[in-house]
Design a protein around this motif. Structure first.
Motif, mmCIF file in Angstrom:
data_model
loop_
_atom_site.group_PDB
_atom_site.id
_atom_site.type_symbol
_atom_site.label_atom_id
_atom_site.label_comp_id
_atom_site.label_asym_id
_atom_site.label_seq_id
_atom_site.Cartn_x
_atom_site.Cartn_y
_atom_site.Cartn_z
ATOM 1 N N LYS A 1 57.430 -53.564 -14.130
ATOM 2 C CA LYS A 1 56.825 -52.759 -14.005
ATOM 3 C C LYS A 1 57.221 -51.839 -14.756
ATOM 4 O O LYS A 1 55.573 -50.739 -15.529
ATOM 5 N N SER A 2 58.242 -51.459 -14.695
ATOM 6 C CA SER A 2 58.751 -50.462 -15.620
ATOM 7 C C SER A 2 58.109 -50.362 -17.303
ATOM 8 O O SER A 2 58.868 -49.372 -18.194
ATOM 9 N N GLY B 1 60.553 -57.234 -10.233
ATOM 10 C CA GLY B 1 59.282 -57.159 -10.040
ATOM 11 C C GLY B 1 59.375 -56.032 -10.750
ATOM 12 O O GLY B 1 58.941 -55.605 -12.039
ATOM 13 N N PRO B 2 60.173 -55.185 -10.068
ATOM 14 C CA PRO B 2 60.002 -53.386 -10.494
ATOM 15 C C PRO B 2 60.656 -53.352 -12.401
ATOM 16 O O PRO B 2 60.097 -52.906 -12.548
ATOM 17 N N ASP C 1 48.829 -54.847 -17.400
ATOM 18 C CA ASP C 1 50.026 -53.996 -15.810
ATOM 19 C C ASP C 1 51.106 -54.267 -15.916
ATOM 20 O O ASP C 1 52.134 -53.493 -14.924
ATOM 21 N N ALA C 2 51.754 -55.363 -16.713
ATOM 22 C CA ALA C 2 53.231 -56.254 -15.902
ATOM 23 C C ALA C 2 53.900 -56.169 -14.807
ATOM 24 O O ALA C 2 54.661 -56.648 -14.593
ATOM 25 N N GLU C 3 52.163 -57.183 -13.923
ATOM 26 C CA GLU C 3 52.541 -57.581 -13.285
ATOM 27 C C GLU C 3 53.141 -59.067 -12.670
ATOM 28 O O GLU C 3 52.393 -59.318 -13.803
ATOM 29 N N ALA D 1 55.142 -51.431 -18.601
ATOM 30 C CA ALA D 1 53.951 -51.259 -19.151
ATOM 31 C C ALA D 1 53.768 -50.467 -19.991
ATOM 32 O O ALA D 1 54.100 -49.758 -19.958
#
Length: 361
Positions: free
Chosen positions: A30-31, A26-27, A38-40, A33
């Motif tokens: 997110k990096s 997940g992180p 929002d890359a969730e 985005a």
């Protein structure tokens, strides 16, 4: 006799391991985005907002690809930190050929039994590739399929979507005889021709841990990730000074350059205009490969070509060099049937005499 109730785990699939992987990556997603995403992770599908990305009248451009049998070397050497970059590069570099900006990326990772550490390393490298390409990693699929893959094996596929304003798409229609072909240096073998590479390694019994004059091992050199050209090349494309781009992948110069040419244009590439990197010379020698075979199998040190008008050749080359590329003037466009000829003088690419290889698209 009462039979033991079966579970998915009994069949070799661990839902818990898959969930743990999703949580771990997940992180990483997110990096990556960027405006529009929002890359969730975690939903059934990824969303991208073209309006938020600044587009008014966009065309969507999609590409998908894999890493091929380069993965076999990565698995053999236990080096998984570059194959994700290869995966993104093979897709994102195809998008900019049409003038499109890569926007988002999805991956598919398939294996017989999920190794969380290996999968996490692969996805981390995919995220790094997305950061290099400026696109968001918005989703993917991890498939654990017992019986489909040998122990430790896995496969990758990638899917990238980009956009270009309708009025700015790069079609190659402006290419004409007299245009100059600029070659942008590759980072190595990239992700094509590895079935032949592995055949050469096997027949010559080469040691992948053998050190080369560069200080790297043979294995490290072959696994060098594919160069991603997006950040350096896309701004020049958007300036309108490039009339055509070809990504030199499977098929080499002979089959890729004609894909962007008009019917009455022929590309003439002079092999003596740039040095053949040592790794390609090594492969050619090891496989006793003819120059023509090299020209249609490997990138031979040029991962992408830009086709520009003569007046733009100098300025475009300088701008690309300022952006970090190594640029060679490697040929020109001539009158003739759509296709490509690569030729070299005696002594080039291991040939003892002048040579020519031609392909008509």
């Amino acid at each position: 006799m009462t039979r033991k109730p079966l579970t998915y785990a009994d069949a070799g699939v661990s839902i818990a391991a898959g969930n743990a992987l999703v949580k771990a990556i997940g992180p990483l997603a997110k990096s990556t985005a960027r405006p529009g995403a929002d890359a969730e992770l975690g939903g059934f599908g990824g969303l991208f907002d073209l309006k938020a990305a600044g587009y008014r009248d966009p065309l969507l451009v999609a590409a998908n690809d894999g890493v091929g049998t380069k993965l076999k070397l990565a698995i053999e050497l236990g080096r998984h930190d570059g194959v994700g970059i290869d995966l993104v590069a093979m897709c994102a570099n195809d998008l900019i050929v049409q003038g499109a900006e890569p926007l988002f990326f999805l991956d598919y990772f398939a294996t017989g039994k999920l190794d969380g550490d290996v999968a996490a390393a692969v996805v981390a490298s995919i995220a790094e590739g997305c950061r290099q390409a400026g696109c968001a990693l918005i989703g993917g699929e991890t498939a654990e399929m017992p019986g489909m893959y040998a122990n430790g094996d896995y496969d990758l596929a990638g899917f990238c979507v980009g956009a270009v304003e309708r009025s700015a798409q790069l079609t190659g229609a402006g290419i004409a005889p007299g245009h100059v072909i600029l070659g942008l240096a590759s980072s190595g073998v990239h992700s094509n021709g590895f079935s032949l590479v592995r055949r050469i390694i096997a027949e010559r019994e080469w040691d992948l841990h053998q050190s080369l004059p560069s200080g790297k091992t043979l294995g490290e050199t072959l696994l060098e990730p594919t160069r991603i050209y997006v950040r350096s090349v896309l701004p020049v494309i958007q300036s309108g000074r490039i009339d055509g781009i070809a990504h030199v992948t499977g098929g080499g110069f002979l089959e890729n350059i004609p894909r962007v040419l008009p019917d009455d244009c022929h590309a003439l590439v002079e092999a003596g205009e740039w040095p053949l990197p040592r790794i390609f010379a090594l492969l050619q020698e090891g496989g006793d490969l003819a120059a023509a075979e090299m020209a249609r199998t490997f990138n031979c040190g040029v991962g992408m070509v830009a086709i520009v008008a003569e007046a733009q050749a100098g300025p475009v080359a300088r701008e690309l060099e300022q952006a970090g590329e190594t640029v060679h003037r490697i040929g020109r466009i001539t009158n003739g049937k759509r296709g490509c000829t690569v030729r070299g003088p005696a002594g080039s690419w291991g040939s003892d005499e002048d040579w020519t290889a031609t392909f008509y698209g």
